[in-house]
Design an enzyme around this catalytic site. Structure first.
Site, PDB file in Angstrom:
ATOM      1  N   LEU A 169       0.808  -1.233   0.000  1.00  0.00           N
ATOM      2  CA  LEU A 169       0.000   0.000   0.000  1.00  0.00           C
ATOM      3  C   LEU A 169       0.839   1.280   0.000  1.00  0.00           C
ATOM      4  CD1 LEU A 169      -2.816  -0.701   2.633  1.00  0.00           C
ATOM      5  CD2 LEU A 169      -3.148  -0.319   0.193  1.00  0.00           C
ATOM      6  N   ALA A 211      -4.865  -3.248   5.366  1.00  0.00           N
ATOM      7  CA  ALA A 211      -4.583  -2.204   6.364  1.00  0.00           C
ATOM      8  C   ALA A 211      -3.754  -2.796   7.487  1.00  0.00           C
ATOM      9  CB  ALA A 211      -5.878  -1.658   6.964  1.00  0.00           C
ATOM     10  N   SER A 243     -14.204   1.872   9.646  1.00  0.00           N
ATOM     11  CA  SER A 243     -14.333   1.163  10.927  1.00  0.00           C
ATOM     12  C   SER A 243     -15.149   1.923  11.961  1.00  0.00           C
ATOM     13  CB  SER A 243     -12.918   0.946  11.479  1.00  0.00           C
ATOM     14  OG  SER A 243     -12.971   0.577  12.830  1.00  0.00           O
ATOM     15  N   GLU A 283     -14.308   2.088  14.854  1.00  0.00           N
ATOM     16  CA  GLU A 283     -13.325   2.775  15.709  1.00  0.00           C
ATOM     17  C   GLU A 283     -13.308   4.279  15.430  1.00  0.00           C
ATOM     18  OE1 GLU A 283     -10.703   1.742  18.151  1.00  0.00           O
ATOM     19  OE2 GLU A 283     -12.361   0.347  18.353  1.00  0.00           O
ATOM     20  N   TYR A 339      -4.735   4.437  14.521  1.00  0.00           N
ATOM     21  CA  TYR A 339      -5.486   3.598  13.570  1.00  0.00           C
ATOM     22  C   TYR A 339      -6.793   4.284  13.191  1.00  0.00           C
ATOM     23  CZ  TYR A 339      -8.707  -0.082  12.022  1.00  0.00           C
ATOM     24  OH  TYR A 339      -9.645  -0.800  11.323  1.00  0.00           O
TER      25      TYR A 339
HETATM   26  P1  NDP Z   1      -6.600  -8.443   8.827  1.00  0.00           P
HETATM   27  O1  NDP Z   1      -5.627  -7.802   9.733  1.00  0.00           O
HETATM   28  O2  NDP Z   1      -6.999  -9.870   9.048  1.00  0.00           O
HETATM   29  O3  NDP Z   1      -6.055  -8.327   7.312  1.00  0.00           O
HETATM   30  C1  NDP Z   1      -5.356  -7.198   6.872  1.00  0.00           C
HETATM   31  C2  NDP Z   1      -4.804  -7.457   5.489  1.00  0.00           C
HETATM   32  O4  NDP Z   1      -4.082  -6.289   5.042  1.00  0.00           O
HETATM   33  C3  NDP Z   1      -3.805  -8.621   5.409  1.00  0.00           C
HETATM   34  O5  NDP Z   1      -4.006  -9.287   4.183  1.00  0.00           O
HETATM   35  C4  NDP Z   1      -2.460  -7.910   5.403  1.00  0.00           C
HETATM   36  O6  NDP Z   1      -1.429  -8.653   4.780  1.00  0.00           O
HETATM   37  C5  NDP Z   1      -2.794  -6.678   4.564  1.00  0.00           C
HETATM   38  N1  NDP Z   1      -1.858  -5.572   4.749  1.00  0.00           N
HETATM   39  C6  NDP Z   1      -1.470  -5.015   5.916  1.00  0.00           C
HETATM   40  N2  NDP Z   1      -0.617  -3.993   5.684  1.00  0.00           N
HETATM   41  C7  NDP Z   1      -0.465  -3.911   4.337  1.00  0.00           C
HETATM   42  C8  NDP Z   1       0.307  -3.080   3.482  1.00  0.00           C
HETATM   43  N3  NDP Z   1       1.084  -2.106   3.976  1.00  0.00           N
HETATM   44  N4  NDP Z   1       0.256  -3.277   2.138  1.00  0.00           N
HETATM   45  C9  NDP Z   1      -0.529  -4.264   1.628  1.00  0.00           C
HETATM   46  N5  NDP Z   1      -1.281  -5.092   2.382  1.00  0.00           N
HETATM   47  C10 NDP Z   1      -1.251  -4.917   3.737  1.00  0.00           C
HETATM   48  O7  NDP Z   1      -7.890  -7.495   8.821  1.00  0.00           O
HETATM   49  P2  NDP Z   1      -9.447  -7.878   8.634  1.00  0.00           P
HETATM   50  O8  NDP Z   1      -9.576  -8.841   7.530  1.00  0.00           O
HETATM   51  O9  NDP Z   1     -10.035  -8.153   9.955  1.00  0.00           O
HETATM   52  O10 NDP Z   1     -10.034  -6.460   8.195  1.00  0.00           O
HETATM   53  C11 NDP Z   1     -10.085  -6.064   6.818  1.00  0.00           C
HETATM   54  C12 NDP Z   1     -10.182  -4.549   6.750  1.00  0.00           C
HETATM   55  O11 NDP Z   1     -11.361  -4.126   7.410  1.00  0.00           O
HETATM   56  C13 NDP Z   1      -9.040  -3.799   7.403  1.00  0.00           C
HETATM   57  O12 NDP Z   1      -8.821  -2.636   6.639  1.00  0.00           O
HETATM   58  C14 NDP Z   1      -9.578  -3.423   8.770  1.00  0.00           C
HETATM   59  O13 NDP Z   1      -8.942  -2.256   9.254  1.00  0.00           O
HETATM   60  C15 NDP Z   1     -11.028  -3.173   8.437  1.00  0.00           C
HETATM   61  N6  NDP Z   1     -11.980  -3.415   9.502  1.00  0.00           N
HETATM   62  C16 NDP Z   1     -12.025  -4.632  10.122  1.00  0.00           C
HETATM   63  C17 NDP Z   1     -12.986  -4.906  11.068  1.00  0.00           C
HETATM   64  C18 NDP Z   1     -13.061  -6.219  11.771  1.00  0.00           C
HETATM   65  O14 NDP Z   1     -13.765  -6.302  12.789  1.00  0.00           O
HETATM   66  N7  NDP Z   1     -12.417  -7.259  11.278  1.00  0.00           N
HETATM   67  C19 NDP Z   1     -14.002  -3.873  11.426  1.00  0.00           C
HETATM   68  C20 NDP Z   1     -13.852  -2.637  10.697  1.00  0.00           C
HETATM   69  C21 NDP Z   1     -12.896  -2.438   9.765  1.00  0.00           C
HETATM   70  P3  NDP Z   1      -0.515  -9.727   5.587  1.00  0.00           P
HETATM   71  O15 NDP Z   1      -1.280 -11.025   5.535  1.00  0.00           O
HETATM   72  O16 NDP Z   1       0.749  -9.751   4.817  1.00  0.00           O
HETATM   73  O17 NDP Z   1      -0.350  -9.183   6.979  1.00  0.00           O
HETATM   74  P1  GDR Z   2     -10.634  -3.539  18.258  1.00  0.00           P
HETATM   75  O1  GDR Z   2     -10.462  -5.096  18.515  1.00  0.00           O
HETATM   76  O2  GDR Z   2      -9.598  -2.730  18.918  1.00  0.00           O
HETATM   77  O3  GDR Z   2     -12.060  -3.224  18.594  1.00  0.00           O
HETATM   78  O4  GDR Z   2     -10.376  -3.436  16.693  1.00  0.00           O
HETATM   79  P2  GDR Z   2      -9.666  -5.908  19.617  1.00  0.00           P
HETATM   80  O5  GDR Z   2     -10.227  -7.274  19.576  1.00  0.00           O
HETATM   81  O6  GDR Z   2      -8.182  -5.757  19.472  1.00  0.00           O
HETATM   82  O7  GDR Z   2     -10.078  -5.168  20.995  1.00  0.00           O
HETATM   83  C1  GDR Z   2     -11.427  -5.071  21.421  1.00  0.00           C
HETATM   84  C2  GDR Z   2     -11.478  -4.537  22.855  1.00  0.00           C
HETATM   85  O8  GDR Z   2     -10.979  -5.544  23.735  1.00  0.00           O
HETATM   86  C3  GDR Z   2     -10.100  -4.934  24.679  1.00  0.00           C
HETATM   87  N1  GDR Z   2      -9.134  -5.927  25.184  1.00  0.00           N
HETATM   88  C4  GDR Z   2      -8.184  -6.542  24.473  1.00  0.00           C
HETATM   89  N2  GDR Z   2      -7.874  -6.471  23.155  1.00  0.00           N
HETATM   90  C5  GDR Z   2      -6.846  -7.254  22.709  1.00  0.00           C
HETATM   91  N3  GDR Z   2      -6.551  -7.240  21.396  1.00  0.00           N
HETATM   92  N4  GDR Z   2      -6.129  -8.065  23.554  1.00  0.00           N
HETATM   93  C6  GDR Z   2      -6.409  -8.146  24.893  1.00  0.00           C
HETATM   94  O9  GDR Z   2      -5.752  -8.882  25.632  1.00  0.00           O
HETATM   95  C7  GDR Z   2      -7.486  -7.357  25.375  1.00  0.00           C
HETATM   96  N5  GDR Z   2      -8.051  -7.214  26.599  1.00  0.00           N
HETATM   97  C8  GDR Z   2      -9.057  -6.344  26.471  1.00  0.00           C
HETATM   98  C9  GDR Z   2      -9.431  -3.815  23.875  1.00  0.00           C
HETATM   99  O10 GDR Z   2      -8.817  -2.881  24.748  1.00  0.00           O
HETATM  100  C10 GDR Z   2     -10.619  -3.288  23.091  1.00  0.00           C
HETATM  101  O11 GDR Z   2     -11.327  -2.360  23.886  1.00  0.00           O
HETATM  102  C11 GDR Z   2     -10.933  -4.376  15.783  1.00  0.00           C
HETATM  103  C12 GDR Z   2      -9.994  -4.441  14.573  1.00  0.00           C
HETATM  104  O12 GDR Z   2     -10.449  -5.466  13.708  1.00  0.00           O
HETATM  105  C13 GDR Z   2     -10.005  -3.133  13.819  1.00  0.00           C
HETATM  106  O13 GDR Z   2      -9.253  -3.271  12.608  1.00  0.00           O
HETATM  107  C14 GDR Z   2     -11.455  -2.754  13.490  1.00  0.00           C
HETATM  108  O14 GDR Z   2     -11.497  -1.533  12.822  1.00  0.00           O
HETATM  109  C15 GDR Z   2     -12.290  -2.694  14.762  1.00  0.00           C
HETATM  110  O15 GDR Z   2     -12.225  -3.970  15.399  1.00  0.00           O
HETATM  111  C16 GDR Z   2     -13.753  -2.377  14.475  1.00  0.00           C
END
Ligand code: NDP
Ligand code: GDR
Length: 345
Positions: A61, A84, A127, A129, A151
């Site tokens: 990216l 991301a 997101s 967030e 983020y």
């Molecule tokens: P993941 O962390 O599972 O996947 C992220 C992906 O982005 C991976 O394929 C990773 O590659 C790739 N990536 C990271 N950095 C770069 C970069 N610099 N250049 C190219 N590719 C990159 O995320 P999710 O599938 O959970 O989420 C998908 C998207 O949705 C993200 O943008 C996230 O922020 C957003 N999102 C997710 C939510 C959720 O609850 N899951 C909620 C709201 C938004 P690699 O495998 O090499 O690390």
């Molecule tokens: P979030 O997800 O920050 O909402 O982002 P995460 O599961 O990391 O945290 C959710 C909440 O749980 C609390 N928490 C912990 N979190 C983690 N990771 N590890 C711990 O041990 C722990 N204990 C408590 C956190 O403080 C937080 O409040 C996810 C990601 O997928 C983002 O990319 C996406 O945008 C948002 O969800 C919507």
């Protein structure tokens, strides 16, 4: 009829894998991008049995030339930007990298679309967030943003620039404001999968306890398989727009871990006083869950709950998997993996 061509950035992640599966079932030709610098992370695509059906291309990216090369080569009809740095905690340690990938990365893609072919449709993974500091009411597309991490701030830029390219250049650009969605394919750094994978390892005797940060934080947790359907629907609508996807129900990390432990077979009981509670297994008297301050964030979001009425009205989308079933699906999957000694990180 010519197959639609989709480009999915971040196909190696949780949502990328489920979206690729959905698009394959809809008859798309799919190109997915991976990062050449990373050790290839293909387990999710393998687990869904779709690795062979996808063409993988390298794309970073931070490099606009990579994005242009891929778009010119494959001439996509639709681009889904799921890539991301998605771990909120890490964004406090690597804020500049996070902004480069999650904010400017979006702009690099939009600029490439504008220069190469403005008819390409674009989806941005925004997101919940972005809403940040929780008010205890349901948040929708009109709610104000108060992002609480590098983020979230980067995602606000990604969202706003997507809206701007739609308004300024007429690009079919959608922003999906998705609340947390989980699955057996979730990374183990996120709290839900950390809980289910660690509990499975404790049960298998390979770990002693589960250490968490703020377990009073509350989230609106849905199932990733449901959410990627909403993403696709946004891109098929006759008008581009911004949509919240959420279940409308919130639970605490403590509730999630208590239910997961019960399904896993522990006889859990919480002891001590807030904020220093810990959980023991009544049968063995051993501590199973305890607090570790290292997992707290410099600023966190304590409460998030979404209102997906707009998606229901205009896209006919609503989530199917309920909270209890989600926890069950994740626990059972990690239990199975653990039995064969295969917790995937
Ligand atoms: P993941 O962390 O599972 O996947 C992220 C992906 O982005 C991976 O394929 C990773 O590659 C790739 N990536 C990271 N950095 C770069 C970069 N610099 N250049 C190219 N590719 C990159 O995320 P999710 O599938 O959970 O989420 C998908 C998207 O949705 C993200 O943008 C996230 O922020 C957003 N999102 C997710 C939510 C959720 O609850 N899951 C909620 C709201 C938004 P690699 O495998 O090499 O690390
Ligand atoms: P979030 O997800 O920050 O909402 O982002 P995460 O599961 O990391 O945290 C959710 C909440 O749980 C609390 N928490 C912990 N979190 C983690 N990771 N590890 C711990 O041990 C722990 N204990 C408590 C956190 O403080 C937080 O409040 C996810 C990601 O997928 C983002 O990319 C996406 O945008 C948002 O969800 C919507």
């Amino acid at each position: 009829m010519k197959k639609k061509i989709a480009l999915v950035t971040g196909i190696t992640g949780q949502d990328g894998a489920y979206l690729a599966n959905l698009l394959l079932n809809k008859g798309y030709k799919i190109y997915g991008t991976y990062r050449r610098s990373s050790s290839l992370n293909l387990w999710r695509l393998e687990e869904l049995g779709i690795l062979e059906s996808i063409e993988l291309l390298s794309l970073e990216l931070l490099e606009k030339s990579n994005i242009e090369r891929v778009i010119k080569l494959i001439k996509p009809d639709e681009i889904y930007n799921l890539a991301a740095q998605s771990f909120v905690s890490l964004s406090f340690e690597n804020p500049i990298y996070t902004a480069q990938a999650d904010a400017l990365g979006v702009l690099r893609i939009l600029e490439s679309i504008r220069m190469i072919d403005k008819t390409i449709k674009f989806y941005q993974a925004s997101s919940s967030e972005m809403f940040g500091e929780g008010v205890s009411k349901k948040l929708n597309e009109e709610s104000r943003f108060h992002p609480r991490s590098p983020y979230a701030i980067s995602k606000v830029f990604g969202h706003n620039i997507t809206v701007n390219y739609r308004e300024a250049y007429g690009i079919f650009a959608c922003s999906g404001i998705l609340f947390n969605h989980e699955s057996p394919l979730r990374g183990t750094e996120f709290v839900t999968r950390k809980i289910t994978s660690t509990l499975a390892e404790i049960q298998a005797g390979r770990k002693k306890f589960l250490e968490l940060g703020n377990y009073y934080a509350r989230r609106d947790w849905g199932y990733a398989g449901d959410f990627v359907e909403g993403i696709w629907k946004m891109m098929q609508n006759n008008k581009p727009g911004d949509y919240v996807l959420a279940t409308g129900e919130e639970h605490s990390v403590k509730e999630f871990s208590t239910l997961a432990a019960k399904i896993m077979g522990f006889n859990l009981v919480w002891k001590g006083l807030k904020p220093n509670e810990y959980a023991i297994d009544k049968n063995t008297k051993k501590i199973i869950i305890k607090k570790n301050n290292d997992y707290f964030r410099p600023s966190d979001v304590l409460f998030l709950k979404g209102d997906a009425k707009k998606a229901k009205k205009y896209l006919g989308w609503k989530p199917k998997v309920k909270f209890k079933d989600l926890v069950k699906i994740m626990v059972e999957s990690d239990k199975k993996r653990s039995l064969i000694g295969k917790i995937i990180q």
